[in-house]
Write a protein that holds these residues in place. Structure first.
Motif, mmCIF file in Angstrom:
data_model
loop_
_atom_site.group_PDB
_atom_site.id
_atom_site.type_symbol
_atom_site.label_atom_id
_atom_site.label_comp_id
_atom_site.label_asym_id
_atom_site.label_seq_id
_atom_site.Cartn_x
_atom_site.Cartn_y
_atom_site.Cartn_z
ATOM 1 N N GLY A 279 0.859 -1.169 0.000
ATOM 2 C CA GLY A 279 0.000 0.000 0.000
ATOM 3 C C GLY A 279 0.898 1.222 0.000
ATOM 4 O O GLY A 279 2.068 1.145 0.404
ATOM 5 N N ILE A 280 0.380 2.340 -0.449
ATOM 6 C CA ILE A 280 1.164 3.571 -0.527
ATOM 7 C C ILE A 280 0.340 4.683 0.092
ATOM 8 O O ILE A 280 -0.853 4.834 -0.222
ATOM 9 C CB ILE A 280 1.543 3.886 -1.985
ATOM 10 C CG1 ILE A 280 2.324 2.711 -2.566
ATOM 11 C CG2 ILE A 280 2.339 5.187 -2.075
ATOM 12 C CD1 ILE A 280 2.431 2.702 -4.061
ATOM 13 N N ALA A 281 0.976 5.448 0.987
ATOM 14 C CA ALA A 281 0.222 6.459 1.726
ATOM 15 C C ALA A 281 1.101 7.644 2.108
ATOM 16 O O ALA A 281 2.326 7.544 2.145
ATOM 17 C CB ALA A 281 -0.370 5.837 2.989
ATOM 18 N N VAL A 282 0.420 8.733 2.414
ATOM 19 C CA VAL A 282 1.040 9.910 3.013
ATOM 20 C C VAL A 282 0.719 9.838 4.501
ATOM 21 O O VAL A 282 -0.460 9.828 4.886
ATOM 22 C CB VAL A 282 0.464 11.212 2.415
ATOM 23 C CG1 VAL A 282 0.938 12.429 3.196
ATOM 24 C CG2 VAL A 282 0.812 11.328 0.937
ATOM 25 N N ASP A 283 1.752 9.761 5.336
ATOM 26 C CA ASP A 283 1.538 9.758 6.780
ATOM 27 C C ASP A 283 1.122 11.137 7.262
ATOM 28 O O ASP A 283 1.562 12.149 6.722
ATOM 29 C CB ASP A 283 2.820 9.366 7.512
ATOM 30 C CG ASP A 283 3.126 7.884 7.408
ATOM 31 O OD1 ASP A 283 2.183 7.087 7.286
ATOM 32 O OD2 ASP A 283 4.314 7.536 7.459
ATOM 33 N N ILE A 284 0.305 11.157 8.310
ATOM 34 C CA ILE A 284 -0.070 12.414 8.946
ATOM 35 C C ILE A 284 0.935 12.651 10.073
ATOM 36 O O ILE A 284 1.066 11.827 10.975
ATOM 37 C CB ILE A 284 -1.516 12.360 9.505
ATOM 38 C CG1 ILE A 284 -2.505 11.911 8.417
ATOM 39 C CG2 ILE A 284 -1.899 13.708 10.114
ATOM 40 C CD1 ILE A 284 -2.502 12.752 7.155
ATOM 41 N N GLY B 8 -1.174 13.225 13.688
ATOM 42 C CA GLY B 8 -1.242 11.801 13.377
ATOM 43 C C GLY B 8 -1.593 10.968 14.596
ATOM 44 O O GLY B 8 -2.470 10.101 14.549
ATOM 45 N N GLY B 9 -0.936 11.233 15.706
ATOM 46 C CA GLY B 9 -1.222 10.494 16.935
ATOM 47 C C GLY B 9 -2.633 10.738 17.432
ATOM 48 O O GLY B 9 -3.317 9.809 17.885
ATOM 49 N N THR B 10 -3.082 11.968 17.335
ATOM 50 C CA THR B 10 -4.444 12.309 17.760
ATOM 51 C C THR B 10 -5.476 11.537 16.941
ATOM 52 O O THR B 10 -6.400 10.932 17.498
ATOM 53 C CB THR B 10 -4.689 13.827 17.612
ATOM 54 O OG1 THR B 10 -3.784 14.514 18.464
ATOM 55 C CG2 THR B 10 -6.130 14.190 17.941
ATOM 56 N N LEU B 11 -5.322 11.545 15.623
ATOM 57 C CA LEU B 11 -6.301 10.855 14.764
ATOM 58 C C LEU B 11 -6.222 9.343 14.933
ATOM 59 O O LEU B 11 -7.258 8.655 14.908
ATOM 60 C CB LEU B 11 -6.092 11.260 13.309
ATOM 61 C CG LEU B 11 -6.353 12.745 13.015
ATOM 62 C CD1 LEU B 11 -6.070 13.069 11.554
ATOM 63 C CD2 LEU B 11 -7.782 13.143 13.387
ATOM 64 N N ASP C 9 -12.515 0.493 16.383
ATOM 65 C CA ASP C 9 -12.136 0.028 15.051
ATOM 66 C C ASP C 9 -11.027 -1.012 15.186
ATOM 67 O O ASP C 9 -9.974 -0.720 15.743
ATOM 68 C CB ASP C 9 -11.658 1.215 14.216
ATOM 69 C CG ASP C 9 -11.466 0.904 12.745
ATOM 70 O OD1 ASP C 9 -11.156 -0.259 12.416
ATOM 71 O OD2 ASP C 9 -11.613 1.827 11.934
ATOM 72 N N PRO C 10 -11.255 -2.226 14.698
ATOM 73 C CA PRO C 10 -10.230 -3.273 14.836
ATOM 74 C C PRO C 10 -9.028 -3.069 13.906
ATOM 75 O O PRO C 10 -7.972 -3.637 14.144
ATOM 76 C CB PRO C 10 -10.978 -4.554 14.471
ATOM 77 C CG PRO C 10 -12.068 -4.098 13.568
ATOM 78 C CD PRO C 10 -12.455 -2.723 14.050
ATOM 79 N N LEU C 11 -9.172 -2.265 12.880
ATOM 80 C CA LEU C 11 -8.086 -2.038 11.929
ATOM 81 C C LEU C 11 -7.318 -0.799 12.363
ATOM 82 O O LEU C 11 -7.555 0.302 11.891
ATOM 83 C CB LEU C 11 -8.626 -1.861 10.509
ATOM 84 C CG LEU C 11 -7.578 -1.676 9.418
ATOM 85 C CD1 LEU C 11 -6.654 -2.891 9.341
ATOM 86 C CD2 LEU C 11 -8.248 -1.448 8.081
ATOM 87 N N VAL C 12 -6.408 -0.980 13.307
ATOM 88 C CA VAL C 12 -5.653 0.152 13.834
ATOM 89 C C VAL C 12 -4.381 0.330 13.011
ATOM 90 O O VAL C 12 -3.501 -0.520 13.017
ATOM 91 C CB VAL C 12 -5.305 -0.054 15.319
ATOM 92 C CG1 VAL C 12 -4.499 1.126 15.833
ATOM 93 C CG2 VAL C 12 -6.570 -0.225 16.132
ATOM 94 N N VAL C 13 -4.347 1.415 12.281
ATOM 95 C CA VAL C 13 -3.180 1.773 11.488
ATOM 96 C C VAL C 13 -2.883 3.245 11.743
ATOM 97 O O VAL C 13 -3.771 4.001 12.131
ATOM 98 C CB VAL C 13 -3.404 1.531 9.973
ATOM 99 C CG1 VAL C 13 -3.550 0.055 9.671
ATOM 100 C CG2 VAL C 13 -4.605 2.291 9.464
ATOM 101 N N GLN C 14 -1.646 3.637 11.542
ATOM 102 C CA GLN C 14 -1.266 5.034 11.721
ATOM 103 C C GLN C 14 -2.087 5.900 10.771
ATOM 104 O O GLN C 14 -2.315 5.532 9.615
ATOM 105 C CB GLN C 14 0.219 5.180 11.421
ATOM 106 C CG GLN C 14 0.742 6.572 11.651
ATOM 107 C CD GLN C 14 2.251 6.642 11.457
ATOM 108 O OE1 GLN C 14 2.934 5.640 11.508
ATOM 109 N NE2 GLN C 14 2.755 7.835 11.224
ATOM 110 N N THR D 126 -9.237 8.186 7.248
ATOM 111 C CA THR D 126 -10.257 7.400 7.937
ATOM 112 C C THR D 126 -10.027 7.467 9.446
ATOM 113 O O THR D 126 -8.916 7.250 9.913
ATOM 114 C CB THR D 126 -10.224 5.930 7.466
ATOM 115 O OG1 THR D 126 -10.495 5.899 6.057
ATOM 116 C CG2 THR D 126 -11.258 5.080 8.199
ATOM 117 N N VAL D 127 -11.103 7.767 10.200
ATOM 118 C CA VAL D 127 -11.008 7.791 11.659
ATOM 119 C C VAL D 127 -11.950 6.777 12.309
ATOM 120 O O VAL D 127 -11.892 6.579 13.524
ATOM 121 C CB VAL D 127 -11.246 9.201 12.235
ATOM 122 C CG1 VAL D 127 -10.071 10.116 11.891
ATOM 123 C CG2 VAL D 127 -12.555 9.796 11.768
ATOM 124 N N ALA D 128 -12.790 6.126 11.523
ATOM 125 C CA ALA D 128 -13.646 5.045 12.027
ATOM 126 C C ALA D 128 -14.198 4.284 10.835
ATOM 127 O O ALA D 128 -14.586 4.886 9.828
ATOM 128 C CB ALA D 128 -14.787 5.583 12.877
#
Length: 195
Positions: free
Chosen positions: A31-36, A41-44, A53-58, A145-147
């Motif tokens: 996958g390819i992404a721009v990190d926050i 980033g930590g807040t979101l 949400d079971p899919l916890v990703v940065q 995505t936040v939820a």
């Protein structure tokens, strides 16, 4: 390498982070992404965890969603991504407020208010590589995505709680992630824009 508000000085271009990166069998999921960057980033990411949400990703803006490719194609994919990064300049990304894809999908996100065109151009350029072209269920829409797929009450709460969220920062890179199917998504390599 993470960009904290602006492009970090003295950072090597196209940093290879393959040590320990998962590769299993004859194919690999990428996958390819721009990190926050921090502190947003930590807040979101925490807010996503709090929804259950079971899919916890940065926290990130996806440029290419999960895509399975042959392991043998990785060198060509990485060369392509380096060329894409070199051809695109850093840009300002403004996240502001919330949105949702409901009722089509059970997703709440933080909206990209500025930098939409730049994300769209990057995503389109990335998908030009034959190994990365894939059919998608929905048109590309940059967001954080936040939820996802949680109770309606949790979706409503994060939608309301982050309605006034705002963050603005410079995007100076994107990251190639890989997933073995066993572990979480792991950063594999960063590609600096304007390389």
């Amino acid at each position: 390498m993470r960009v904290d508000g602006s492009v970090a000085e003295g950072v090597a271009r196209n940093v290879d982070r393959r040590e320990g990166a998962p590769v299993a069998g004859d194919t690999i999921q990428i996958g390819i992404a721009v990190d926050i960057p921090e502190p947003w980033g930590g807040t979101l990411t925490r807010r996503r965890v709090e929804t259950g949400d079971p899919l916890v990703v940065q926290a990130h803006v996806t440029l290419l969603g999960p895509t399975e490719i042959p392991v043998a194609a990785l060198p060509a994919v990485e060369r392509h991504l380096a060329a894409v990064a070199a051809a695109h300049l850093p840009f300002a990304l403004h996240l502001r407020g919330t949105g949702t894809f409901r009722p089509v999908t059970q997703v709440v996100f933080v909206a990209v208010a500025a930098g939409i065109s730049e994300c769209e151009l990057l995503a389109a350029a990335i998908r030009v590589a034959p190994e990365l072209h894939r059919e998608t269920r929905f048109p590309y829409h940059p967001h954080v995505t936040v939820a996802q797929d949680v109770a309606p009450e949790a979706l409503d709460k994060v939608y309301e709680d982050l309605a006034d969220f705002s963050a603005m920062f410079e995007v100076g890179s994107f990251t190639l992630f890989s997933h073995s199917g066993q572990a979480r998504w792991q950063p594999r390599r960063d590609f600096l824009l304007g390389g």
